[in-house]
Design a protein around this motif. Structure first.
Motif, PDB file in Angstrom:
ATOM      1  N   GLU A   1     -10.127   0.820 -12.852  1.00 43.11           N
ATOM      2  CA  GLU A   1     -10.107  -0.294 -13.800  1.00 43.11           C
ATOM      3  C   GLU A   1      -8.688  -0.607 -14.265  1.00 43.11           C
ATOM      4  O   GLU A   1      -8.399  -1.746 -14.652  1.00 43.11           O
ATOM      5  CB  GLU A   1     -11.010   0.013 -14.996  1.00 43.11           C
ATOM      6  CG  GLU A   1     -12.488   0.003 -14.661  1.00 43.11           C
ATOM      7  CD  GLU A   1     -12.922  -1.292 -13.986  1.00 43.11           C
ATOM      8  OE1 GLU A   1     -12.525  -2.371 -14.444  1.00 43.11           O
ATOM      9  OE2 GLU A   1     -13.657  -1.221 -12.981  1.00 43.11           O
ATOM     10  N   ALA A   2      -7.798   0.376 -14.226  1.00 41.18           N
ATOM     11  CA  ALA A   2      -6.390   0.091 -14.519  1.00 41.18           C
ATOM     12  C   ALA A   2      -5.829  -0.883 -13.489  1.00 41.18           C
ATOM     13  O   ALA A   2      -5.103  -1.827 -13.833  1.00 41.18           O
ATOM     14  CB  ALA A   2      -5.579   1.384 -14.536  1.00 41.18           C
ATOM     15  N   VAL A   3      -6.174  -0.677 -12.219  1.00 39.24           N
ATOM     16  CA  VAL A   3      -5.732  -1.603 -11.170  1.00 39.24           C
ATOM     17  C   VAL A   3      -6.348  -2.980 -11.381  1.00 39.24           C
ATOM     18  O   VAL A   3      -5.681  -4.015 -11.209  1.00 39.24           O
ATOM     19  CB  VAL A   3      -6.091  -1.042  -9.779  1.00 39.24           C
ATOM     20  CG1 VAL A   3      -5.841  -2.083  -8.697  1.00 39.24           C
ATOM     21  CG2 VAL A   3      -5.280   0.217  -9.491  1.00 39.24           C
ATOM     22  N   THR A   4      -7.620  -3.024 -11.771  1.00 41.32           N
ATOM     23  CA  THR A   4      -8.265  -4.314 -12.041  1.00 41.32           C
ATOM     24  C   THR A   4      -7.537  -5.065 -13.150  1.00 41.32           C
ATOM     25  O   THR A   4      -7.286  -6.277 -13.040  1.00 41.32           O
ATOM     26  CB  THR A   4      -9.733  -4.100 -12.440  1.00 41.32           C
ATOM     27  OG1 THR A   4     -10.427  -3.444 -11.371  1.00 41.32           O
ATOM     28  CG2 THR A   4     -10.416  -5.429 -12.740  1.00 41.32           C
ATOM     29  N   ALA A   5      -7.194  -4.361 -14.221  1.00 45.27           N
ATOM     30  CA  ALA A   5      -6.471  -5.001 -15.325  1.00 45.27           C
ATOM     31  C   ALA A   5      -5.142  -5.565 -14.843  1.00 45.27           C
ATOM     32  O   ALA A   5      -4.745  -6.681 -15.222  1.00 45.27           O
ATOM     33  CB  ALA A   5      -6.248  -3.997 -16.451  1.00 45.27           C
TER      34      ALA A   5
ATOM     35  N   SER B   1      -5.086   3.883 -17.392  1.00 47.50           N
ATOM     36  CA  SER B   1      -4.437   4.846 -16.510  1.00 47.50           C
ATOM     37  C   SER B   1      -4.254   6.188 -17.207  1.00 47.50           C
ATOM     38  O   SER B   1      -4.506   7.247 -16.623  1.00 47.50           O
ATOM     39  CB  SER B   1      -3.089   4.296 -16.039  1.00 47.50           C
ATOM     40  OG  SER B   1      -2.459   5.184 -15.151  1.00 47.50           O
ATOM     41  N   VAL B   2      -3.825   6.163 -18.470  1.00 43.56           N
ATOM     42  CA  VAL B   2      -3.679   7.406 -19.229  1.00 43.56           C
ATOM     43  C   VAL B   2      -5.031   8.093 -19.392  1.00 43.56           C
ATOM     44  O   VAL B   2      -5.136   9.326 -19.332  1.00 43.56           O
ATOM     45  CB  VAL B   2      -3.041   7.119 -20.606  1.00 43.56           C
ATOM     46  CG1 VAL B   2      -3.076   8.352 -21.495  1.00 43.56           C
ATOM     47  CG2 VAL B   2      -1.603   6.643 -20.437  1.00 43.56           C
ATOM     48  N   ALA B   3      -6.090   7.301 -19.582  1.00 45.46           N
ATOM     49  CA  ALA B   3      -7.433   7.855 -19.750  1.00 45.46           C
ATOM     50  C   ALA B   3      -8.027   8.362 -18.441  1.00 45.46           C
ATOM     51  O   ALA B   3      -9.084   9.003 -18.454  1.00 45.46           O
ATOM     52  CB  ALA B   3      -8.356   6.806 -20.361  1.00 45.46           C
ATOM     53  N   GLY B   4      -7.377   8.079 -17.312  1.00 42.16           N
ATOM     54  CA  GLY B   4      -7.858   8.573 -16.029  1.00 42.16           C
ATOM     55  C   GLY B   4      -8.772   7.626 -15.284  1.00 42.16           C
ATOM     56  O   GLY B   4      -9.351   8.006 -14.260  1.00 42.16           O
ATOM     57  N   TRP B   5      -8.895   6.380 -15.735  1.00 40.09           N
ATOM     58  CA  TRP B   5      -9.757   5.405 -15.072  1.00 40.09           C
ATOM     59  C   TRP B   5      -8.872   4.489 -14.231  1.00 40.09           C
ATOM     60  O   TRP B   5      -8.641   3.337 -14.549  1.00 40.09           O
ATOM     61  CB  TRP B   5     -10.537   4.609 -16.109  1.00 40.09           C
ATOM     62  CG  TRP B   5     -11.786   3.974 -15.562  1.00 40.09           C
ATOM     63  CD1 TRP B   5     -12.212   3.948 -14.272  1.00 40.09           C
ATOM     64  CD2 TRP B   5     -12.772   3.259 -16.316  1.00 40.09           C
ATOM     65  NE1 TRP B   5     -13.398   3.271 -14.161  1.00 40.09           N
ATOM     66  CE2 TRP B   5     -13.770   2.836 -15.404  1.00 40.09           C
ATOM     67  CE3 TRP B   5     -12.911   2.939 -17.659  1.00 40.09           C
ATOM     68  CZ2 TRP B   5     -14.881   2.100 -15.808  1.00 40.09           C
ATOM     69  CZ3 TRP B   5     -14.017   2.211 -18.061  1.00 40.09           C
ATOM     70  CH2 TRP B   5     -14.995   1.801 -17.151  1.00 40.09           C
ATOM     71  N   SER B   6      -8.389   5.013 -13.123  1.00 40.15           N
ATOM     72  CA  SER B   6      -7.378   4.308 -12.335  1.00 40.15           C
ATOM     73  C   SER B   6      -7.917   3.031 -11.698  1.00 40.15           C
ATOM     74  O   SER B   6      -7.180   2.052 -11.547  1.00 40.15           O
ATOM     75  CB  SER B   6      -6.811   5.234 -11.258  1.00 40.15           C
ATOM     76  OG  SER B   6      -7.844   5.741 -10.432  1.00 40.15           O
TER      77      SER B   6
ATOM     78  N   ASP C   1       0.829  -1.205   0.000  1.00 29.87           N
ATOM     79  CA  ASP C   1       0.000   0.000   0.000  1.00 29.87           C
ATOM     80  C   ASP C   1       0.864   1.255   0.000  1.00 29.87           C
ATOM     81  O   ASP C   1       0.542   2.255   0.641  1.00 29.87           O
ATOM     82  CB  ASP C   1      -0.959   0.015   1.196  1.00 29.87           C
ATOM     83  CG  ASP C   1      -2.057   1.070   1.037  1.00 29.87           C
ATOM     84  OD1 ASP C   1      -2.401   1.386  -0.117  1.00 29.87           O
ATOM     85  OD2 ASP C   1      -2.550   1.585   2.060  1.00 29.87           O
ATOM     86  N   TRP C   2       1.969   1.193  -0.745  1.00 28.26           N
ATOM     87  CA  TRP C   2       2.802   2.373  -0.934  1.00 28.26           C
ATOM     88  C   TRP C   2       2.328   3.107  -2.179  1.00 28.26           C
ATOM     89  O   TRP C   2       2.104   2.481  -3.223  1.00 28.26           O
ATOM     90  CB  TRP C   2       4.269   1.987  -1.110  1.00 28.26           C
ATOM     91  CG  TRP C   2       4.935   1.506   0.139  1.00 28.26           C
ATOM     92  CD1 TRP C   2       4.349   1.267   1.350  1.00 28.26           C
ATOM     93  CD2 TRP C   2       6.317   1.184   0.285  1.00 28.26           C
ATOM     94  NE1 TRP C   2       5.281   0.811   2.242  1.00 28.26           N
ATOM     95  CE2 TRP C   2       6.505   0.757   1.618  1.00 28.26           C
ATOM     96  CE3 TRP C   2       7.416   1.211  -0.571  1.00 28.26           C
ATOM     97  CZ2 TRP C   2       7.745   0.362   2.109  1.00 28.26           C
ATOM     98  CZ3 TRP C   2       8.650   0.818  -0.093  1.00 28.26           C
ATOM     99  CH2 TRP C   2       8.816   0.401   1.241  1.00 28.26           C
ATOM    100  N   PRO C   3       2.179   4.415  -2.109  1.00 24.85           N
ATOM    101  CA  PRO C   3       1.714   5.154  -3.287  1.00 24.85           C
ATOM    102  C   PRO C   3       2.737   5.098  -4.420  1.00 24.85           C
ATOM    103  O   PRO C   3       3.940   5.264  -4.201  1.00 24.85           O
ATOM    104  CB  PRO C   3       1.554   6.590  -2.769  1.00 24.85           C
ATOM    105  CG  PRO C   3       1.537   6.481  -1.276  1.00 24.85           C
ATOM    106  CD  PRO C   3       2.365   5.288  -0.936  1.00 24.85           C
ATOM    107  N   SER C   4       2.249   4.868  -5.618  1.00 25.13           N
ATOM    108  CA  SER C   4       3.080   4.933  -6.817  1.00 25.13           C
ATOM    109  C   SER C   4       2.764   6.247  -7.515  1.00 25.13           C
ATOM    110  O   SER C   4       1.615   6.499  -7.880  1.00 25.13           O
ATOM    111  CB  SER C   4       2.787   3.749  -7.737  1.00 25.13           C
ATOM    112  OG  SER C   4       3.609   3.784  -8.882  1.00 25.13           O
TER     113      SER C   4
END
Length: 420
Positions: free
Chosen positions: A265-269, A258-263, A40-43
């Motif tokens: 669902e990016a994590v889900t992928a 992630s580029v589109a701003g849908w973080s 749970d470290w911020p990237s």
């Protein structure tokens, strides 16, 4: 305890990490992304918000100036660490956290260059920490910051080495400032090591040139390993290749979302990608993949954001030597390409139990038909300058993410193939 020491120790409890990948470092990046999520470290996506810069992969001298610039832009106290293999990631991150929280004077010498950061937590070079205000770029006499940026503008420079804007006609015939800006090689959610030099008027790309990627290294195309092994005559099953290809598409989808701003669902992928790489059975993954594909593929907001962006006809793609999902995508814009990825992922997950031998010529890798001499990512990368001209800067990022050439394939190319 002084205020500075208190804040330093507080930051070390949950440090913000800037993950930078060099060509050939894909396995290390994947391990680092998973480890950061588990801690749970911020990237973070910019050096200004980072406490630790983790370099994933081996060194590349051509990219050292860009690494040094990132290191220079990080606030102090800061740490730089390098993991060369996936097995080193956990220990390197823990060592970086410990050194970040150590009192000033207990952490050894400060680093002058990001390229000097170690390759492991012990013995092979410990993480480097810097607290003092010091120069981190080591230019030779006569070199300027603009020289390393790769675009000079004569004697007209702003303070700090920034180049003055020139003027030129835009697409409407108006005389506007033209800025020469490099995109890459270490933007967040960007093909590692890839650099596009663009000319901007406002936020519109007027011209784009692809820099020659770092080549001739020992980069290992992680996503293409089954095809490489099959080409060498090793026994590789269709199911193994389908699993790797599905994971590669999910990795690309995570970058695009992630580029589109849908973080979210990016994590889900990326979680689905990691599960596939850890040999999760198809029965456990397929329902989640279908839910993910339904949410992303049917999202009207994502479609409206990306429709008619990066238009590429099938005829033009084939003429450029492109194969794979970028050619099969119906509609040939960004939505068509990410929907093709989603379709391919679902198909591949259902084929993961297949035991037939892989034919590396007949069955495509994640980027297209595999050719060790001219890998499919080469044609994708060469398409980018043409597709970016006329696009706004934000949509240019989406175009690159929707094609997503694999930097490991480019790094493994022969130099003559890149120049040809």
């Amino acid at each position: 305890m002084g205020l500075t020491a208190f804040l330093t120790r507080a930051a070390a409890v949950r440090p913000r990490v800037l993950l930078v990948t060099t060509p050939g470092g894909t396995p290390v990046r994947l391990a680092a992304e998973k480890d950061l999520r588990s801690r749970d470290w911020p990237s973070v996506s910019t050096p200004a918000g980072a406490d630790v810069m983790l370099v994933a992969g081996s060194g590349c001298s051509r990219l050292d100036p860009a690494l040094d610039r990132l290191w220079q832009d990080m606030p102090r106290p800061r740490m730089c660490a390098r993991a060369v293999t996936a097995d080193e990631v956990a220990a390197v991150l823990e060592a970086a956290r410990a050194r970040l929280g150590a009192p000033e004077g207990d952490h050894g010498e400060s680093g002058h260059r990001a390229a000097d950061c170690g390759a492991g937590p012990n013995g092979h070079g410990e993480p480097v920490r810097a607290d003092r205000e010091e120069s981190t770029l080591d230019f030779e006499d006569g070199d300027s910051d603009d020289d390393h940026a790769g675009h000079g503008h004569g004697d007209m420079e702003m303070p700090g080495g920034l180049a003055m804007a020139e003027r030129g006609e835009d697409r409407d015939g108006l005389m506007l400032d033209r800025l020469h800006v490099p995109l890459g090689p270490f933007l967040a959610d960007w093909p590692a090591g890839l650099t596009l030099r663009v000319v901007l008027q406002g936020d519109v790309v007027q011209a784009a040139v692809l820099d020659e990627p770092p080549v001739g290294s020992s980069a290992d195309p992680f996503w293409s390993r089954p095809w490489l092994r099959a080409a060498r005559g090793e026994p590789v099953g269709v199911g193994e290749a389908a699993r790797r290809r599905a994971a590669a598409h999910l990795d690309s989808l995570g970058r695009l979302l992630s580029v589109a701003g849908w973080s979210a669902e990016a994590v889900t992928a990326r979680r689905l990608r990691d599960d596939l790489l850890e040999e999760a059975p198809a029965s456990a993954v397929l329902p989640r993949v279908k839910r993910f594909a339904r949410r992303v593929g049917q999202s009207r907001v994502l479609y409206w954001l990306t429709r008619d962006v990066g238009l590429l006809t099938r005829a033009d793609a084939r003429a450029a030597g492109v194969t794979g999902p970028a050619v099969r995508a119906a509609g040939e814009d960004v939505p068509a390409r990410y929907r093709q990825w989603l379709t391919d992922v679902m198909d591949d997950v259902q084929r993961m139990d297949a035991t037939a031998p892989l034919d590396p010529v007949a069955q495509e890798s994640s980027r297209g038909r595999w050719d060790a001499e001219r890998p499919p990512s080469l044609a994708l990368a060469r398409l980018l300058p043409r597709l970016l001209v006329g696009a706004e800067l934000g949509t240019a990022r989406l175009i690159v993410a929707s094609l997503d050439p694999d930097p490991d394939e480019l790094a493994a190319c022969r130099p003559e193939a890149i120049r040809g």
